[in-house]
Design a protein around this motif. Structure first.
Motif, PDB file in Angstrom:
ATOM      1  N   ASP A 184       0.864  -1.182   0.000  1.00  0.00           N
ATOM      2  CA  ASP A 184       0.000   0.000   0.000  1.00  0.00           C
ATOM      3  C   ASP A 184       0.897   1.227   0.000  1.00  0.00           C
ATOM      4  O   ASP A 184       1.041   1.921   1.017  1.00  0.00           O
ATOM      5  CB  ASP A 184      -0.922  -0.027   1.224  1.00  0.00           C
ATOM      6  N   GLU A 199      -8.473  -3.088  -5.535  1.00  0.00           N
ATOM      7  CA  GLU A 199      -9.215  -1.836  -5.375  1.00  0.00           C
ATOM      8  C   GLU A 199     -10.115  -1.583  -6.588  1.00  0.00           C
ATOM      9  O   GLU A 199     -11.268  -1.136  -6.432  1.00  0.00           O
ATOM     10  CB  GLU A 199      -8.227  -0.692  -5.174  1.00  0.00           C
ATOM     11  N   GLU A 202     -13.076  -3.956  -6.416  1.00  0.00           N
ATOM     12  CA  GLU A 202     -14.037  -3.498  -5.409  1.00  0.00           C
ATOM     13  C   GLU A 202     -14.868  -2.341  -5.948  1.00  0.00           C
ATOM     14  O   GLU A 202     -16.090  -2.285  -5.743  1.00  0.00           O
ATOM     15  CB  GLU A 202     -13.306  -3.076  -4.134  1.00  0.00           C
ATOM     16  N   GLU A 207     -15.083  -8.882  -6.174  1.00  0.00           N
ATOM     17  CA  GLU A 207     -13.976  -9.199  -5.276  1.00  0.00           C
ATOM     18  C   GLU A 207     -12.874  -9.863  -6.086  1.00  0.00           C
ATOM     19  O   GLU A 207     -13.134 -10.783  -6.874  1.00  0.00           O
ATOM     20  CB  GLU A 207     -14.456 -10.144  -4.161  1.00  0.00           C
ATOM     21  N   ARG A 223       2.523  -7.281   7.768  1.00  0.00           N
ATOM     22  CA  ARG A 223       1.479  -6.414   7.215  1.00  0.00           C
ATOM     23  C   ARG A 223       0.972  -6.958   5.883  1.00  0.00           C
ATOM     24  O   ARG A 223      -0.231  -6.917   5.599  1.00  0.00           O
ATOM     25  CB  ARG A 223       2.009  -4.991   7.046  1.00  0.00           C
ATOM     26  N   TYR A 225       0.976 -10.095   4.941  1.00  0.00           N
ATOM     27  CA  TYR A 225       0.161 -11.280   5.224  1.00  0.00           C
ATOM     28  C   TYR A 225      -1.237 -10.856   5.693  1.00  0.00           C
ATOM     29  O   TYR A 225      -2.244 -11.463   5.312  1.00  0.00           O
ATOM     30  CB  TYR A 225       0.828 -12.156   6.278  1.00  0.00           C
ATOM     31  N   ARG A 226      -1.307  -9.824   6.512  1.00  0.00           N
ATOM     32  CA  ARG A 226      -2.614  -9.351   6.983  1.00  0.00           C
ATOM     33  C   ARG A 226      -3.447  -8.795   5.832  1.00  0.00           C
ATOM     34  O   ARG A 226      -4.671  -9.006   5.781  1.00  0.00           O
ATOM     35  CB  ARG A 226      -2.419  -8.291   8.063  1.00  0.00           C
ATOM     36  N   THR A 227      -2.779  -8.079   4.920  1.00  0.00           N
ATOM     37  CA  THR A 227      -3.497  -7.575   3.752  1.00  0.00           C
ATOM     38  C   THR A 227      -4.025  -8.725   2.916  1.00  0.00           C
ATOM     39  O   THR A 227      -5.175  -8.703   2.449  1.00  0.00           O
ATOM     40  CB  THR A 227      -2.576  -6.686   2.895  1.00  0.00           C
ATOM     41  N   ASP A 229      -4.780 -11.730   3.937  1.00  0.00           N
ATOM     42  CA  ASP A 229      -5.894 -12.359   4.652  1.00  0.00           C
ATOM     43  C   ASP A 229      -7.159 -11.511   4.541  1.00  0.00           C
ATOM     44  O   ASP A 229      -8.265 -12.042   4.355  1.00  0.00           O
ATOM     45  CB  ASP A 229      -5.523 -12.571   6.119  1.00  0.00           C
ATOM     46  N   ARG A 230      -7.002 -10.194   4.628  1.00  0.00           N
ATOM     47  CA  ARG A 230      -8.156  -9.301   4.542  1.00  0.00           C
ATOM     48  C   ARG A 230      -8.835  -9.399   3.182  1.00  0.00           C
ATOM     49  O   ARG A 230     -10.065  -9.328   3.075  1.00  0.00           O
ATOM     50  CB  ARG A 230      -7.718  -7.862   4.814  1.00  0.00           C
ATOM     51  N   LEU A 231      -8.025  -9.599   2.144  1.00  0.00           N
ATOM     52  CA  LEU A 231      -8.555  -9.654   0.783  1.00  0.00           C
ATOM     53  C   LEU A 231      -8.986 -11.062   0.377  1.00  0.00           C
ATOM     54  O   LEU A 231      -9.470 -11.268  -0.742  1.00  0.00           O
ATOM     55  CB  LEU A 231      -7.504  -9.138  -0.205  1.00  0.00           C
ATOM     56  N   GLY A 232      -8.802 -12.028   1.270  1.00  0.00           N
ATOM     57  CA  GLY A 232      -9.193 -13.395   0.954  1.00  0.00           C
ATOM     58  C   GLY A 232      -8.279 -14.081  -0.042  1.00  0.00           C
ATOM     59  O   GLY A 232      -8.703 -14.977  -0.781  1.00  0.00           O
TER      60      GLY A 232
END
Length: 359
Positions: A184, A199, A202, A207, A223, A225-227, A229-232
């Motif tokens: 990001d 983006e 979306e 998706e 971070r 990895y979290r992104t 996971d958030r985006l599937g």
């Protein structure tokens, strides 16, 4: 086998958005050259099969099995604090592919190169997108020769504008890469293309169906990895993508193919071990073996859903004996010969005949 792309292409001949001049690149394609052992199909090599545009003539797209377009850019690599040089990748990939032998006759169009020489990456990606859309709407897979991995977003823009996606086809993005490339950052770079896709999807009310094979834990922060996971995002780490894990690799690719109608295959050559791909900005200490990467490419090609494939991050300045270029070219060869074979197999043929395990 008739693909979604081919079905959507049937009405494009009169579509102004798909006229050949729309794919005209910044730099015209040059003739491909290479070893010539004589006339006839028995001596066929890629340089015999590729015709540069505009020498191919207007309205000729329907006669081709595949199309090439280059993306001369390392602006994204530079912004991502990598080692520049990937802008010379398209020419090197062509030179490596040109002398390779073709056992199955194919015809291909080379539309030339999009150049990002002025630092305006976004404009270059938009031009690439327009070229990819125009080529894709003629119903044949498009191979984009990069360039840094910022090429992936330009390829996506081409898919997003295509008739097939506008008609409701489900897009799936498979990235063979050591990195998620979900950064990001304030300025788009080679590390941001898949977040940009997410983006855009979306904003379009969809998706992003994004899968990554070869993710390297030391190369991705928490971070990222979290992104993911958030985006599937579905991903398979490099440590589970080796020759001893082929059952997991096959299951992963099968699940991916079942999730989509159109495939965007993105190959970052740094997914491979440094021994196979030294000529990249970030060589892999571990990597996914070439045998596995080639198997995945052949499997995707045989699935009949391939729309766009881009090959990224070849840096000729860092290569050894053209090793990385030849590896990338071999993957392109397997993909395009496999995709052409899948189109020629009748729908009722047994799955084994479409497995893409030949030459």
């Amino acid at each position: 086998m008739t693909s979604t792309v081919q079905q959507a292409a049937r009405a494009t001949d009169q579509d102004p958005a798909a006229r050949p001049e729309k794919w005209a690149a910044d730099a015209p394609a040059e003739p491909w050259t290479g070893r010539d052992d004589g006339p006839g199909a028995e001596h066929l090599r890629w340089h015999h099969a590729v015709t540069p545009y505009p020498a191919a003539g207007r309205g000729a797209a329907g006669a081709w099995d595949a199309a090439f377009v280059g993306f001369r850019s390392d602006e994204g690599v530079r912004r991502n604090k990598g080692r520049p040089g990937a802008a010379d990748g398209p020419g090197e990939l062509r030179r490596a592919l040109a002398p390779m032998a073709l056992q199955t006759p194919l015809r291909a169009l080379d539309a030339g190169d999009i150049e990002v020489g002025d630092g305006d990456l976004a404009a270059g990606q938009r031009r690439l997108g327009r070229a990819v859309t125009a080529l894709l709407d003629h119903g044949r897979p498009v191979t984009v020769l990069g360039g840094g991995h910022e090429v992936a977003y330009g390829s996506y823009l081409g898919l997003a504008g295509s008739r097939a996606l506008r008609d409701g086809a489900r897009l799936g993005v498979l990235n063979l890469d050591a990195h998620f490339d979900l950064r990001d950052d304030v300025r788009p770079s080679s590390g941001t293309p898949f977040l940009q896709m997410a983006e855009d999807e979306e904003a379009a009310g969809r998706e992003l169906n994004y899968w990554v094979l070869g993710v390297s834990a030391p190369s991705n922060t928490e971070r990222l990895y979290r992104t993911a996971d958030r985006l599937g995002v579905r991903y398979l780490p490099d440590t589970a993508s080796g020759l001893l894990h082929m059952h997991r690799v096959d299951a992963f690719v099968d699940d991916f193919l079942a999730s989509c109608d159109l495939v965007h295959l993105s190959i970052d050559l740094d997914v491979l071990p440094a021994a196979a791909a030294p000529g990249v900005s970030a060589p892999a200490a571990y990597g996914v073996p070439l045998e596995v990467v080639e198997h995945v490419c052949a499997k995707v090609a045989a699935g009949g859903r391939l729309a766009v494939c881009d090959v990224a991050e070849l840096n000729p300045d860092l290569d050894t004996d053209h090793r990385t270029a030849r590896t990338g070219a071999r993957l392109v060869h397997r993909i395009l010969t496999g995709a052409a074979g899948a189109r020629r197999v009748p729908p009722a043929a047994p799955a084994a005949s479409r497995a893409g395990l030949g030459r």
